[in-house]
Design an enzyme around this catalytic site. Structure first.
Site, PDB file in Angstrom:
ATOM      1  CG  HIS A  74      -2.017  -0.977   1.206  1.00 33.67           C
ATOM      2  ND1 HIS A  74      -2.956  -1.082   2.201  1.00 33.67           N
ATOM      3  CD2 HIS A  74      -2.338  -1.911   0.278  1.00 33.67           C
ATOM      4  CE1 HIS A  74      -3.815  -2.040   1.885  1.00 33.67           C
ATOM      5  NE2 HIS A  74      -3.450  -2.564   0.739  1.00 33.67           N
ATOM      6  CE1 TYR A  83      -0.292   3.019  10.239  1.00 32.97           C
ATOM      7  CE2 TYR A  83       0.402   2.656   7.969  1.00 32.97           C
ATOM      8  CZ  TYR A  83      -0.451   2.387   9.018  1.00 32.97           C
ATOM      9  OH  TYR A  83      -1.471   1.480   8.852  1.00 32.97           O
ATOM     10  CE  LYS A  85       5.348   2.418  13.783  1.00 36.24           C
ATOM     11  NZ  LYS A  85       5.222   1.959  12.417  1.00 36.24           N
ATOM     12  N   PRO A 116      -2.603  -1.107  19.348  1.00 34.72           N
ATOM     13  CG  PRO A 116      -4.415  -2.487  18.832  1.00 34.72           C
ATOM     14  CD  PRO A 116      -3.714  -1.843  19.976  1.00 34.72           C
ATOM     15  CE1 TYR A 121      -4.460   3.013   9.699  1.00 33.85           C
ATOM     16  CE2 TYR A 121      -4.770   2.796  12.066  1.00 33.85           C
ATOM     17  CZ  TYR A 121      -4.120   2.422  10.907  1.00 33.85           C
ATOM     18  OH  TYR A 121      -3.132   1.462  10.949  1.00 33.85           O
TER      19      TYR A 121
HETATM   20  P1  RFL Z   1       3.896 -13.351  20.950  1.00 30.98           P
HETATM   21  O1  RFL Z   1       3.322 -13.342  19.579  1.00 30.98           O
HETATM   22  O2  RFL Z   1       2.975 -13.145  22.099  1.00 30.98           O
HETATM   23  O3  RFL Z   1       4.648 -14.747  21.122  1.00 30.98           O
HETATM   24  C1  RFL Z   1       5.108 -15.212  22.377  1.00 30.98           C
HETATM   25  C2  RFL Z   1       5.140 -16.726  22.336  1.00 30.98           C
HETATM   26  O4  RFL Z   1       5.636 -17.219  23.572  1.00 30.98           O
HETATM   27  C3  RFL Z   1       4.830 -18.308  24.005  1.00 30.98           C
HETATM   28  N1  RFL Z   1       4.972 -18.459  25.464  1.00 30.98           N
HETATM   29  C4  RFL Z   1       5.729 -19.397  26.033  1.00 30.98           C
HETATM   30  N2  RFL Z   1       6.473 -20.390  25.515  1.00 30.98           N
HETATM   31  C5  RFL Z   1       7.113 -21.223  26.382  1.00 30.98           C
HETATM   32  N3  RFL Z   1       7.037 -21.088  27.729  1.00 30.98           N
HETATM   33  C6  RFL Z   1       6.307 -20.126  28.301  1.00 30.98           C
HETATM   34  N4  RFL Z   1       6.245 -20.002  29.619  1.00 30.98           N
HETATM   35  C7  RFL Z   1       5.606 -19.217  27.433  1.00 30.98           C
HETATM   36  N5  RFL Z   1       4.795 -18.154  27.650  1.00 30.98           N
HETATM   37  C8  RFL Z   1       4.422 -17.705  26.441  1.00 30.98           C
HETATM   38  C9  RFL Z   1       3.435 -17.912  23.529  1.00 30.98           C
HETATM   39  O5  RFL Z   1       2.565 -19.029  23.449  1.00 30.98           O
HETATM   40  C10 RFL Z   1       3.749 -17.307  22.174  1.00 30.98           C
HETATM   41  O6  RFL Z   1       3.745 -18.268  21.146  1.00 30.98           O
HETATM   42  O7  RFL Z   1       5.057 -12.287  21.103  1.00 30.98           O
HETATM   43  P2  RFL Z   1       6.174 -11.763  20.049  1.00 30.98           P
HETATM   44  O8  RFL Z   1       6.817 -12.917  19.337  1.00 30.98           O
HETATM   45  O9  RFL Z   1       6.992 -10.801  20.801  1.00 30.98           O
HETATM   46  O10 RFL Z   1       5.317 -10.994  18.911  1.00 30.98           O
HETATM   47  C11 RFL Z   1       4.644  -9.804  19.201  1.00 30.98           C
HETATM   48  C12 RFL Z   1       3.392  -9.669  18.344  1.00 30.98           C
HETATM   49  O11 RFL Z   1       2.617 -10.854  18.459  1.00 30.98           O
HETATM   50  C13 RFL Z   1       2.532  -8.443  18.729  1.00 30.98           C
HETATM   51  O12 RFL Z   1       3.346  -7.347  19.068  1.00 30.98           O
HETATM   52  C14 RFL Z   1       1.588  -7.982  17.589  1.00 30.98           C
HETATM   53  O13 RFL Z   1       0.643  -8.973  17.278  1.00 30.98           O
HETATM   54  C15 RFL Z   1       0.875  -6.681  17.954  1.00 30.98           C
HETATM   55  N6  RFL Z   1      -0.119  -6.248  16.947  1.00 30.98           N
HETATM   56  C16 RFL Z   1       0.260  -5.596  15.785  1.00 30.98           C
HETATM   57  N7  RFL Z   1       1.566  -5.378  15.529  1.00 30.98           N
HETATM   58  C17 RFL Z   1       1.953  -4.807  14.338  1.00 30.98           C
HETATM   59  O14 RFL Z   1       3.147  -4.601  14.132  1.00 30.98           O
HETATM   60  N8  RFL Z   1       1.051  -4.459  13.350  1.00 30.98           N
HETATM   61  C18 RFL Z   1      -0.273  -4.661  13.525  1.00 30.98           C
HETATM   62  O15 RFL Z   1      -1.055  -4.410  12.590  1.00 30.98           O
HETATM   63  C19 RFL Z   1      -0.721  -5.207  14.792  1.00 30.98           C
HETATM   64  N9  RFL Z   1      -2.032  -5.427  15.023  1.00 30.98           N
HETATM   65  C20 RFL Z   1      -1.474  -6.501  17.162  1.00 30.98           C
HETATM   66  C21 RFL Z   1      -2.422  -6.062  16.162  1.00 30.98           C
HETATM   67  C22 RFL Z   1      -1.931  -7.180  18.301  1.00 30.98           C
HETATM   68  C23 RFL Z   1      -3.280  -7.396  18.469  1.00 30.98           C
HETATM   69  N10 RFL Z   1      -3.649  -8.117  19.628  1.00 30.98           N
HETATM   70  C24 RFL Z   1      -4.547  -9.203  19.626  1.00 30.98           C
HETATM   71  C25 RFL Z   1      -2.889  -7.943  20.847  1.00 30.98           C
HETATM   72  C26 RFL Z   1      -3.766  -6.271  16.339  1.00 30.98           C
HETATM   73  C27 RFL Z   1      -4.212  -6.903  17.499  1.00 30.98           C
HETATM   74  C28 RFL Z   1      -5.701  -7.054  17.655  1.00 30.98           C
HETATM   75  C1  PHB Z   2      -4.494  -5.366  11.156  1.00 25.45           C
HETATM   76  O1  PHB Z   2      -4.579  -5.551   9.925  1.00 25.45           O
HETATM   77  O2  PHB Z   2      -4.756  -6.269  11.973  1.00 25.45           O
HETATM   78  C2  PHB Z   2      -4.088  -4.048  11.665  1.00 25.45           C
HETATM   79  C3  PHB Z   2      -3.651  -3.080  10.769  1.00 25.45           C
HETATM   80  C4  PHB Z   2      -3.290  -1.819  11.237  1.00 25.45           C
HETATM   81  C5  PHB Z   2      -3.354  -1.550  12.592  1.00 25.45           C
HETATM   82  C6  PHB Z   2      -3.769  -2.526  13.488  1.00 25.45           C
HETATM   83  C7  PHB Z   2      -4.151  -3.785  13.019  1.00 25.45           C
HETATM   84  O3  PHB Z   2      -3.036  -0.296  13.038  1.00 25.45           O
END
Ligand code: RFL
Ligand code: PHB
Length: 399
Positions: A76, A389, A301, A297, A204
């Site tokens: 995009h 961004y 980031k 979110p 957004y």
């Molecule tokens: P994770 O993905 O939480 O992975 C951690 C892993 O560790 C495991 N674990 C263990 N394993 C062994 N022993 C234990 N005691 C353990 N305890 C936990 C877990 O099961 C898991 O598999 O962390 P990591 O790798 O640091 O990754 C971070 C990302 O997942 C997170 O920052 C993003 O998803 C945040 N986020 C977004 N980030 C973006 O850059 N762009 C986005 O568009 C974006 N959208 C989002 C998001 C997060 C969201 N939620 C649900 C929080 C949208 C949403 C809705």
């Molecule tokens: C997503 O696609 O899940 C998403 C994209 C942008 C954001 C947060 C989540 O700022």
């Protein structure tokens, strides 16, 4: 009797951070063991992030992990900001001299990295229980766990990487760690729907009923979010209620544009918080990703920060474990926290500008609208948004 073994880097967690770290270390010729307490199916299905900064795309390509992302990711040029029923385009590519963002889901990155590690013959210990980390201030920290077959394992490591997310076991092992936190009085209700997106780029939208985000996963699947109360019960949101609220919050004055509807296949509520913990290192234990920091979110980031942390860490561990040079490892926490705080500020700023105060505050409303008008009419303001961004000062991977 526990089964004893030896590796260079013990990695706790097979989320994006742990998996990319293992991948980069392999490219550096460094061995690792990855221990994960969930199943492979669970890790591959967990719905989360979707948006990659340009630097993250370049990083995955440079690491040879970008083949499917290049084929299926949606590049995009910008985003839309909507308020008071009007939609404005922010052209990130023009404002930043060529940077962009790519829609490619976290689930797909996780699948790609799991497949690549298993194909190289290196295992991932899924479904591990009683995972523990000890002796992190010695030069032989120990990673212990019980495997799926019930065998207890003790792995002697040179270094341990805590990539175990916000609720993991690693962060509490750092004594006197400082934490900085902000909770917000709202949450996001997120849905995944089998509906071809009726927008070419993310929207957004600030609406007087609350924020809404229109994102996507593919040309056939939409990902949509609504600002709701943190106490909201998912059972109170029927599919019809969700679509009606989305139509209202994305409506454009004087236009019959609509959100394309379809079958909702996933629904969840996520609370929002900002959280930073430091230092991210103690002895031979290094934290990365959500284990050390969480952003709301709105700035997209979290995933990008997690992947940047482990790139810095892989470069530092390569110098330490291959050349005996620990300076980069000692600087790891400071290096990462500078980028983390930039992203923390940007995510807080986007969140504050776009979400409606549930207590109802006319002063806040006017400040937000003024800020949105400023960002959509001043090139300097729009450039600041675009730079943040699409990723400010991206980390590079080099062998
Ligand atoms: P994770 O993905 O939480 O992975 C951690 C892993 O560790 C495991 N674990 C263990 N394993 C062994 N022993 C234990 N005691 C353990 N305890 C936990 C877990 O099961 C898991 O598999 O962390 P990591 O790798 O640091 O990754 C971070 C990302 O997942 C997170 O920052 C993003 O998803 C945040 N986020 C977004 N980030 C973006 O850059 N762009 C986005 O568009 C974006 N959208 C989002 C998001 C997060 C969201 N939620 C649900 C929080 C949208 C949403 C809705
Ligand atoms: C997503 O696609 O899940 C998403 C994209 C942008 C954001 C947060 C989540 O700022």
């Amino acid at each position: 009797m526990a089964a004893s073994s030896r590796t260079q880097v013990g990695i706790v967690g097979a989320g994006p951070a742990g998996l990319l770290l293992a991948h980069l270390l392999r490219l550096h010729g460094i061995e690792s063991v990855v221990v994960e307490n969930r199943t492979r199916e669970y890790c591959e299905a967990r719905q989360r992030a979707g948006l990659l900064e340009a630097g993250t795309v370049e990083l995955l390509r440079a690491a040879g992990a970008g083949r499917r992302m290049d084929a299926e990711g949606l590049e995009h040029d910008g985003i839309y900001l909507q308020f008071e029923g009007e939609r404005h385009h922010v052209n990130i590519r023009e404002l930043t001299g060529g940077r962009w963002v790519t829609v490619y889901a976290q689930t797909e990155i996780v699948k790609d990295l799991i497949e690549s590690r298993l194909a190289a013959g290196d295992p991932i210990e899924f479904g591990a229980t009683d995972v523990s980390v000890t002796d992190v201030t010695s030069d032989r920290p120990l990673l212990s766990y019980t495997g799926e077959d019930g065998t207890r394992h003790e792995v002697a490591c040179d270094v341990i990487a805590g990539c175990d997310g916000f609720h993991g076991i690693s962060r509490p092992l750092i004594p006197d760690i400082e934490t900085y936190e902000r909770t917000y009085p709202f949450a996001w209700l997120g849905v995944l729907a089998d509906a071809a997106p009726s927008t070419d780029e993310l929207i957004y939208s600030r609406h007087s009923d609350g924020f809404a985000l229109y994102s996507m996963r593919s040309p056939e699947v939409s990902r949509l979010y609504l600002q709701v109360s943190p106490e909201e019960r998912i059972e109170d949101w029927s599919d019809d209620r969700i679509w009606a609220e989305l139509q209202k919050r994305f409506a454009v004055h004087g236009s019959d544009w609509r959100v394309a509807e379809g079958k909702i296949t996933d629904k969840s509520v996520t609370p929002m918080r900002s959280f930073v913990a430091g230092p991210m290192q103690h002895g031979r234990l290094f934290l990365a990703g959500d284990a050390a920091h969480i952003v709301p979110p709105t700035g997209a980031k979290g995933l990008n920060l997690a992947l940047s942390d482990v790139t810095v860490l892989a470069n530092a561990l390569s110098a330490a474990l291959r050349d005996g040079e620990w300076a980069l490892a000692e600087a790891y926490s400071d290096t990462c926290l500078r980028r983390v705080w930039r992203a923390t500020h940007f995510s807080w700023w986007m969140t504050s500008m776009l979400h409606v105060n549930p207590a109802g505050d006319p002063f806040d409303d006017q400040l937000q609208l003024s800020q949105l008008r400023f960002v959509t009419s001043s090139e300097a303001q729009a450039t600041a948004l675009a730079e943040n961004y699409s990723g400010f000062q991206p980390v590079r991977f080099s062998l």
